[in-house]
Scaffold this active site. Sequence first.
Site, PDB file in Angstrom:
ATOM      1  N   ILE A  72     -10.490   1.476   4.030  1.00 46.56           N
ATOM      2  CA  ILE A  72      -9.540   2.178   4.891  1.00 46.56           C
ATOM      3  C   ILE A  72      -8.093   1.779   4.597  1.00 46.56           C
ATOM      4  CG2 ILE A  72      -9.590   0.522   6.801  1.00 46.56           C
ATOM      5  CD1 ILE A  72      -9.725   4.378   7.096  1.00 46.56           C
ATOM      6  N   ASP A  73      -7.864   0.581   4.049  1.00 50.69           N
ATOM      7  CA  ASP A  73      -6.502   0.182   3.677  1.00 50.69           C
ATOM      8  C   ASP A  73      -5.867   1.178   2.723  1.00 50.69           C
ATOM      9  OD1 ASP A  73      -7.054  -2.043   5.133  1.00 50.69           O
ATOM     10  OD2 ASP A  73      -6.560  -3.481   3.575  1.00 50.69           O
ATOM     11  N   SER A 117     -10.533  -9.923  -0.958  1.00 50.68           N
ATOM     12  CA  SER A 117     -11.775  -9.150  -0.956  1.00 50.68           C
ATOM     13  C   SER A 117     -12.991 -10.052  -0.815  1.00 50.68           C
ATOM     14  CB  SER A 117     -11.883  -8.326  -2.242  1.00 50.68           C
ATOM     15  OG  SER A 117     -10.868  -7.331  -2.292  1.00 50.68           O
ATOM     16  N   ASP A 123     -22.827   1.903  -7.481  1.00 54.11           N
ATOM     17  CA  ASP A 123     -21.529   1.989  -8.155  1.00 54.11           C
ATOM     18  C   ASP A 123     -21.691   2.951  -9.328  1.00 54.11           C
ATOM     19  OD1 ASP A 123     -18.866  -0.118  -8.115  1.00 54.11           O
ATOM     20  OD2 ASP A 123     -19.100   1.161  -9.879  1.00 54.11           O
ATOM     21  N   HIS A 155       0.840  -1.204   0.000  1.00 52.04           N
ATOM     22  CA  HIS A 155       0.000   0.000   0.000  1.00 52.04           C
ATOM     23  C   HIS A 155       0.880   1.260   0.000  1.00 52.04           C
ATOM     24  CE1 HIS A 155      -3.680  -2.281   0.453  1.00 52.04           C
ATOM     25  NE2 HIS A 155      -3.130  -2.941   1.454  1.00 52.04           N
TER      26      HIS A 155
END
Length: 388
Positions: free
Chosen positions: A286-287, A151, A215, A112
Amino acid sequence: MQFDDVRAEPGGKGRDMDVGLLRDRRPFEHRVGLTPGGVKALTDRGHRVYVESTAGLGAGFTDEEYRKVGATIVFSDEEALLRSQMVLRISPPLPAEYARFQPGQVVLSSWHLALAPAERFATLLERRIATVGYEIIEDDQGHAPVLQAMSEIAGRLAVTIGSGLLLNEFGGKGLLICGSPGIPPASLVILGAGTLGRAAAETARGIGAHVVVLDRDVEALRRVQDRVGFDVPTMIATRRNLEKALGFADLFLCAVAVHGERTPVLVTRDMLKLMKPRSVIMDLSIDQGGCCETSRPTDFSSPTYEVDGIIHFCVPNLPSTASRASTRALTNTILPYVEEIADKGFDRAVADNGALRRGTYTYDGACVRKWLAERLGVPFRDPAGSTP
């Protein structure tokens, strides 16, 4: 710089490689880089694997299980790092760990780096570390296999945890997510129809929740309905629709991701006023920074906090709570890349494998992702060796 400066030996077999499997020291991280079965696949190919003692214990894998498949157990991360050409980790390294990587090492982890401070990135360049980020490995069809596997697990876990957050004892409104005869179910709104959002929608609908998915991509919404069914309403994620959905959501799940980049902020603090008191926001983006203005990372020592009467849950790396399942899923997806690097050497493997090439952040003292190099003001070199 060329990724293919070092060629494999004739027959496609590279030199034997020393691989290190570290115990993750980040709080609440219970996964490990490979299962014993994954380690066996490497030792059967003639590679040496050094496993830090108790590295797999959080996922239920003992030192003895690793020893039986040919690994050498070492008793400090320092020894594992000093012995290894390639290092396998799970979560982003802690600040003090950056300078401990050996010059020229290949390190596979969830990096990240889009959120990493510039000084840590500089350390990677100075030590000429080759960094492969699980979250940005992307195949030729545009799929992110590691991210997809994690995920799917995170989406299923989100519904399990979110159903608890709706209960009184966890600060919620006292709702039952699936309802009961004569009692309507709670309303779950999912922002983001990617892998995580689809997995959450499928799980929640399966237990009887009222689910709505938003979306910006119509095709992504179509895939949700194809998989989950047409009784799951979908909406284009315009600001007006987002505000409308916030108004009726009991549980609002943020599942937005921009591949390899920071998540855009889509829910402002002012928009919280549209939500009913004691509703819950789970920001699983949040990652990558989070998609709510009021989001900040938490952990399971204190997983929730309240802003303007709205409960926030922003725990990163949710799959770690199902560490054994997640370690198996991770091994299934990364082992082919690890084997290719070990067999061929990093240069040849990345030259041959587009997914690995796209999954690399830094190599040989330079950043090989142009947008990131521009943002941080660091040297950029492209995989073919030319610099624009």
